[in-house]
Design a protein around this motif. Structure first.
Motif, PDB file in Angstrom:
ATOM      1  N   UNK A 122      53.820  40.550  33.640  1.00  0.00           N
ATOM      2  CA  UNK A 122      53.277  39.765  34.295  1.00  0.00           C
ATOM      3  C   UNK A 122      52.130  41.047  35.014  1.00  0.00           C
ATOM      4  N   UNK A 123      51.010  40.355  35.224  1.00  0.00           N
ATOM      5  CA  UNK A 123      50.122  41.175  35.907  1.00  0.00           C
ATOM      6  C   UNK A 123      49.493  40.539  37.362  1.00  0.00           C
ATOM      7  N   UNK A 124      48.563  41.228  38.122  1.00  0.00           N
ATOM      8  CA  UNK A 124      48.391  40.681  39.455  1.00  0.00           C
ATOM      9  C   UNK A 124      47.262  39.442  38.969  1.00  0.00           C
ATOM     10  N   UNK A 125      47.473  38.226  39.882  1.00  0.00           N
ATOM     11  CA  UNK A 125      46.273  37.054  39.536  1.00  0.00           C
ATOM     12  C   UNK A 125      45.070  37.652  40.349  1.00  0.00           C
ATOM     13  N   UNK A 126      44.108  37.638  39.640  1.00  0.00           N
ATOM     14  CA  UNK A 126      42.971  37.998  40.165  1.00  0.00           C
ATOM     15  C   UNK A 126      41.778  36.956  39.682  1.00  0.00           C
ATOM     16  N   UNK A 127      41.154  36.600  40.994  1.00  0.00           N
ATOM     17  CA  UNK A 127      39.977  35.507  40.760  1.00  0.00           C
ATOM     18  C   UNK A 127      38.906  36.051  41.596  1.00  0.00           C
ATOM     19  N   UNK A 128      37.657  36.104  40.671  1.00  0.00           N
ATOM     20  CA  UNK A 128      36.438  36.535  41.311  1.00  0.00           C
ATOM     21  C   UNK A 128      36.737  37.928  41.951  1.00  0.00           C
ATOM     22  N   UNK A 129      37.382  38.829  41.501  1.00  0.00           N
ATOM     23  CA  UNK A 129      37.564  40.135  41.932  1.00  0.00           C
ATOM     24  C   UNK A 129      38.567  40.091  43.177  1.00  0.00           C
ATOM     25  N   UNK A 130      39.361  39.048  43.526  1.00  0.00           N
ATOM     26  CA  UNK A 130      40.230  39.022  44.650  1.00  0.00           C
ATOM     27  C   UNK A 130      41.801  39.202  44.050  1.00  0.00           C
ATOM     28  N   UNK A 131      42.585  40.185  44.490  1.00  0.00           N
ATOM     29  CA  UNK A 131      43.909  40.185  44.074  1.00  0.00           C
ATOM     30  C   UNK A 131      44.767  39.511  44.836  1.00  0.00           C
ATOM     31  N   UNK A 132      45.228  38.238  44.419  1.00  0.00           N
ATOM     32  CA  UNK A 132      46.301  37.476  45.089  1.00  0.00           C
ATOM     33  C   UNK A 132      47.890  37.967  44.875  1.00  0.00           C
ATOM     34  N   UNK A 133      47.820  39.080  44.360  1.00  0.00           N
ATOM     35  CA  UNK A 133      49.425  39.515  44.117  1.00  0.00           C
ATOM     36  C   UNK A 133      49.928  40.311  45.212  1.00  0.00           C
ATOM     37  N   UNK A 134      49.061  40.664  46.313  1.00  0.00           N
ATOM     38  CA  UNK A 134      49.502  41.197  47.488  1.00  0.00           C
ATOM     39  C   UNK A 134      49.710  40.311  48.829  1.00  0.00           C
ATOM     40  N   UNK A 135      50.981  40.639  49.481  1.00  0.00           N
ATOM     41  CA  UNK A 135      51.510  39.724  50.703  1.00  0.00           C
ATOM     42  C   UNK A 135      50.853  40.442  51.885  1.00  0.00           C
TER      43      UNK A 135
END
Length: 135
Positions: A122-135
């Motif tokens: 798996x890899x980070x979910x990125x939408x419109x350049x924003x990384x949603x894999x970070x808490x």
């Protein structure tokens, strides 16, 4: 405060590729998905209810719920080994009670279990350049 990290399945097959599906969404659909992810990222699991999400108990999956150009869109996934890492393994559509692909739940579950079993990742979910894999 963010509670969950979101990732996408990256397997050995290009069929039903999560990244390609998200990149293929129009700007409005990506914004709707992004709003759902932002909401779920800060919500405890007991808040993962309709209309934003729903638990598919018999397959041990969650579906993220939103509409894409008059079609119900359902990213499917779950948490890895009871961690804070949620992996979207498949994006399917729903019309009435019918999902497309027809084996969506089985395929999503198989992909999730395959992450640790056969090297799929798996890899980070990125939408419109924003990384949603970070808490």
């Amino acid at each position: 405060m963010k509670l969950w990290a979101f990732h996408i399945y990256v397997g050995n097959s290009s069929r039903y590729c999560v990244r390609s599906e998200i990149e293929g969404f129009d700007a409005k659909t990506r914004a709707i998905l992004e709003a759902r992810i932002k909401y779920l990222q800060i919500s405890p699991l007991n808040m993962w209810n309709r209309p934003e999400a729903a638990k598919i108990v018999e397959y041990n999956l969650f579906e993220i719920r939103f509409k894409k150009v008059n079609v119900q869109c359902r990213p499917l996934g779950n948490f890895l080994n009871n961690s804070k890492d949620f992996v979207i393994t498949l994006i399917c559509t729903k019309k009435g009670s019918n999902y497309e692909p027809k084996n969506a739940f089985t395929l999503a579950s198989k992909r999730l279990s395959g992450i640790s079993d056969d090297g799929d990742a798996y890899s980070p979910l990125k939408i419109n350049g924003v990384d949603y894999s970070k808490i």
